[in-house]
Design an enzyme around this catalytic site. Structure first.
Site, PDB file in Angstrom:
ATOM      1  N   CYS A 133      36.317 127.205  17.191  1.00 40.06           N
ATOM      2  CA  CYS A 133      35.570 126.267  16.356  1.00 40.06           C
ATOM      3  C   CYS A 133      35.514 124.893  17.018  1.00 40.06           C
ATOM      4  O   CYS A 133      36.492 124.141  16.989  1.00 40.06           O
ATOM      5  CB  CYS A 133      36.251 126.189  14.987  1.00 40.06           C
ATOM      6  SG  CYS A 133      35.528 124.976  13.883  1.00 40.06           S
ATOM      7  N   CYS A 136      35.963 121.964  14.675  1.00 42.87           N
ATOM      8  CA  CYS A 136      37.359 121.757  14.264  1.00 42.87           C
ATOM      9  C   CYS A 136      38.177 121.115  15.383  1.00 42.87           C
ATOM     10  O   CYS A 136      38.992 120.229  15.137  1.00 42.87           O
ATOM     11  CB  CYS A 136      38.027 123.088  13.918  1.00 42.87           C
ATOM     12  SG  CYS A 136      37.086 124.114  12.785  1.00 42.87           S
ATOM     13  N   ASP A 137      37.994 121.582  16.615  1.00 40.58           N
ATOM     14  CA  ASP A 137      38.962 121.272  17.667  1.00 40.58           C
ATOM     15  C   ASP A 137      38.416 120.457  18.834  1.00 40.58           C
ATOM     16  O   ASP A 137      39.185 120.060  19.718  1.00 40.58           O
ATOM     17  CB  ASP A 137      39.559 122.576  18.208  1.00 40.58           C
ATOM     18  CG  ASP A 137      40.338 123.320  17.126  1.00 40.58           C
ATOM     19  OD1 ASP A 137      40.902 122.639  16.243  1.00 40.58           O
ATOM     20  OD2 ASP A 137      40.368 124.562  17.156  1.00 40.58           O
TER      21      ASP A 137
HETATM   22  C1  LIG Z   1      41.650 129.138  14.812  1.00 43.40           C
HETATM   23  C2  LIG Z   1      40.842 128.468  13.731  1.00 43.40           C
HETATM   24  C3  LIG Z   1      40.969 127.111  13.520  1.00 43.40           C
HETATM   25  C4  LIG Z   1      40.236 126.483  12.513  1.00 43.40           C
HETATM   26  N1  LIG Z   1      40.398 125.141  12.334  1.00 43.40           N
HETATM   27  C5  LIG Z   1      39.733 124.534  11.336  1.00 43.40           C
HETATM   28  C6  LIG Z   1      39.899 123.133  11.111  1.00 43.40           C
HETATM   29  O1  LIG Z   1      40.620 122.441  11.839  1.00 43.40           O
HETATM   30  N2  LIG Z   1      39.209 122.577  10.067  1.00 43.40           N
HETATM   31  C7  LIG Z   1      38.380 123.307   9.252  1.00 43.40           C
HETATM   32  O2  LIG Z   1      37.803 122.759   8.320  1.00 43.40           O
HETATM   33  N3  LIG Z   1      38.199 124.625   9.460  1.00 43.40           N
HETATM   34  C8  LIG Z   1      38.845 125.250  10.484  1.00 43.40           C
HETATM   35  N4  LIG Z   1      38.636 126.582  10.701  1.00 43.40           N
HETATM   36  C9  LIG Z   1      37.700 127.301   9.831  1.00 43.40           C
HETATM   37  C10 LIG Z   1      38.400 127.617   8.496  1.00 43.40           C
HETATM   38  O3  LIG Z   1      39.639 128.212   8.767  1.00 43.40           O
HETATM   39  C11 LIG Z   1      37.533 128.533   7.642  1.00 43.40           C
HETATM   40  O4  LIG Z   1      36.255 127.962   7.473  1.00 43.40           O
HETATM   41  C12 LIG Z   1      38.167 128.757   6.277  1.00 43.40           C
HETATM   42  O5  LIG Z   1      39.478 129.254   6.416  1.00 43.40           O
HETATM   43  C13 LIG Z   1      37.331 129.732   5.459  1.00 43.40           C
HETATM   44  O6  LIG Z   1      37.974 129.913   4.221  1.00 43.40           O
HETATM   45  P1  LIG Z   1      37.758 131.230   3.355  1.00 43.40           P
HETATM   46  O7  LIG Z   1      38.648 131.086   2.188  1.00 43.40           O
HETATM   47  O8  LIG Z   1      36.330 131.475   3.144  1.00 43.40           O
HETATM   48  O9  LIG Z   1      38.244 132.446   4.283  1.00 43.40           O
HETATM   49  P2  LIG Z   1      39.574 132.741   5.070  1.00 43.40           P
HETATM   50  O10 LIG Z   1      40.354 131.533   5.368  1.00 43.40           O
HETATM   51  O11 LIG Z   1      39.175 133.624   6.202  1.00 43.40           O
HETATM   52  O12 LIG Z   1      40.421 133.603   4.034  1.00 43.40           O
HETATM   53  C14 LIG Z   1      40.008 134.872   3.612  1.00 43.40           C
HETATM   54  C15 LIG Z   1      41.182 135.619   3.070  1.00 43.40           C
HETATM   55  O13 LIG Z   1      40.763 136.853   2.481  1.00 43.40           O
HETATM   56  C16 LIG Z   1      41.679 137.849   2.808  1.00 43.40           C
HETATM   57  N5  LIG Z   1      41.092 139.163   2.696  1.00 43.40           N
HETATM   58  C17 LIG Z   1      40.102 139.701   3.440  1.00 43.40           C
HETATM   59  N6  LIG Z   1      39.852 140.964   3.056  1.00 43.40           N
HETATM   60  C18 LIG Z   1      40.712 141.210   2.040  1.00 43.40           C
HETATM   61  C19 LIG Z   1      40.980 142.359   1.237  1.00 43.40           C
HETATM   62  N7  LIG Z   1      40.295 143.493   1.388  1.00 43.40           N
HETATM   63  N8  LIG Z   1      41.954 142.303   0.307  1.00 43.40           N
HETATM   64  C20 LIG Z   1      42.652 141.155   0.126  1.00 43.40           C
HETATM   65  N9  LIG Z   1      42.444 140.037   0.857  1.00 43.40           N
HETATM   66  C21 LIG Z   1      41.502 140.083   1.809  1.00 43.40           C
HETATM   67  C22 LIG Z   1      42.058 137.504   4.235  1.00 43.40           C
HETATM   68  O14 LIG Z   1      43.237 138.156   4.584  1.00 43.40           O
HETATM   69  C23 LIG Z   1      42.214 136.000   4.120  1.00 43.40           C
HETATM   70  O15 LIG Z   1      43.479 135.670   3.668  1.00 43.40           O
HETATM   71  C24 LIG Z   1      39.351 127.230  11.714  1.00 43.40           C
HETATM   72  C25 LIG Z   1      39.218 128.608  11.917  1.00 43.40           C
HETATM   73  C26 LIG Z   1      39.942 129.227  12.925  1.00 43.40           C
HETATM   74  C27 LIG Z   1      39.796 130.712  13.144  1.00 43.40           C
END
Ligand SMILES: Cc1cc2nc3c(=O)[nH]c(=O)nc-3n(C[C@H](O)[C@H](O)[C@H](O)COP(=O)(O)OP(=O)(O)OC[C@H]3O[C@@H](n4cnc5c(N)ncnc54)[C@H](O)[C@@H]3O)c2cc1C
Length: 328
Positions: A133, A136-137
């Site tokens: 990202c 982000c970084d």
């Molecule tokens: C390495 C990295 C660094 C990042 N750094 C930043 C940053 O500095 N700032 C920023 O704003 N964003 C950052 N992001 C982006 C940010 O992490 C995402 O945009 C955000 O986490 C999305 O949130 P979400 O809740 O939609 O999904 P996610 O955070 O992906 O969470 C989804 C959850 O659903 C769960 N899940 C999936 N399928 C199932 C199932 N069948 N049963 C039960 N649970 C399930 C997963 O295990 C997970 O826990 C980064 C992403 C990455 C990969």
């Protein structure tokens, strides 16, 4: 039967839980069995989440999210959802342990997965010079030499964006032509800080505490060579985690769950979606949290309308007509 089940423990899921719990909906949040806390568990410093002027470690931020959700009564289950029955007024959520939970509404917030290179070093170096990202970084790589892997629009966009910070940005691509749109390609070709490395793939990432370089393998003749780097960005695609709802919920052309306008309402009444699983564009913690809040508020309004219609013995609340791709 519960009022609301939230699937996913990232910023979207926990924010939906905070709002639902404070609205006295007694949410059950299914967190997954292995990846509790979502994508931010895979990173180190998060500097762009508002409210933390000094930044905060990703896992600490997600612990705060969970504590805040639990403080208001969210029940968290550490299991995976393996099957969903979403039609009709009672939504059934089957768990990996064989149990089935029922609720009048479901918030689907399973996030999306950045495609990985498939190298063992990725797990160790994620957040230590290896990133998925640029938004982000990128800021961490001021005056550094970095590389972006990929040949599509997002790789060109990330590379161009990263030249704001880095002195030098290599674009490493396995072919000798790009998939990116012409305009994105041209923007990258015109940028003096970007240098293309064609017909090359990453064979290994170097570094123990932080990325120090990569081994490049020529995809034509198999020859290998080293390249010193301060950071590596992987931009080879992103897959919304929608497999549980294929054929059930309408999806968009990008593969995200289709929602009604700026709401979280999906093609099935009582099913709401939030976070990266509905978002082909921004994919940030703050935007995921924002749509998580919207999902809880939409569910709350839906339940209130349902209760009112029960009182009046009127027809139940209908699902919205979506402009997305219909479920097959
Ligand atoms: C390495 C990295 C660094 C990042 N750094 C930043 C940053 O500095 N700032 C920023 O704003 N964003 C950052 N992001 C982006 C940010 O992490 C995402 O945009 C955000 O986490 C999305 O949130 P979400 O809740 O939609 O999904 P996610 O955070 O992906 O969470 C989804 C959850 O659903 C769960 N899940 C999936 N399928 C199932 C199932 N069948 N049963 C039960 N649970 C399930 C997963 O295990 C997970 O826990 C980064 C992403 C990455 C990969």
């Amino acid at each position: 039967m519960r009022d609301i089940i939230i699937i996913g423990s990232g910023p979207a899921g926990f924010t939906a839980a905070i709002y639902a719990a404070r609205a006295q909906l007694n949410p059950l949040l299914i967190a997954s069995s292995v990846e509790i806390g979502g994508e931010l568990m895979n990173t180190t410093e998060v500097e762009n989440y508002p409210g933390f002027p000094e930044g905060i470690m990703g896992p600490d931020l997600m612990t705060n999210f969970q504590q805040q959700a639990e403080r208001f009564g969210t029940e968290v289950v550490y299991d995976d959802v393996v099957e969903l029955e979403l039609d009709g007024p009672v939504k059934r959520v089957k768990l990996g342990n064989g149990g089935v939970e029922e609720a009048r509404t479901v918030v689907y917030a399973t996030g999306s997965a950045y495609r990985k290179l498939g190298l063992p070093e990725e797990e160790v170096l994620s957040g230590h010079g290896l990133s998925w990202c640029a938004t982000c970084d990128g800021f961490f790589f001021r005056q550094k030499t970095i590389a972006v892997v990929g040949g599509g629009d997002s790789a060109m966009e990330e590379a161009t964006f990263l030249t704001r910070f880095a002195d030098k940005v290599y674009v490493i691509h396995r072919r000798d032509t790009l998939k990116a749109s012409k305009i994105m390609q041209q923007r990258a070709f015109d940028n003096e800080k970007i240098e293309f490395i064609w017909n090359a793939e990453i064979a290994a990432i170097h570094g123990t505490d932080a990325v120090t370089g990569v081994t490049l393998r020529d995809t034509v003749n198999g020859e290998e060579r080293g390249l010193d780097l301060d950071g590596l960005f992987v931009a080879i695609g992103n897959d919304p985690r929608t497999h549980l709802v294929h054929g059930k919920l309408d999806l968009t052309a990008e593969g995200t769950i289709a929602v009604d306008g700026r709401s979280s309402r999906t093609s099935i009444a009582g099913v709401f979606a939030a976070g990266d699983v509905i978002d082909p564009n921004y994919r940030q913690a703050i935007t995921a949290a924002g749509t998580g809040a919207a999902a809880a508020l939409d569910a709350e309004h839906y339940l209130a309308a349902l209760d009112a219609s029960d009182d009046e013995e009127a027809a139940p609340v209908a699902a919205p007509e979506l402009a997305g791709v219909a479920a097959e």
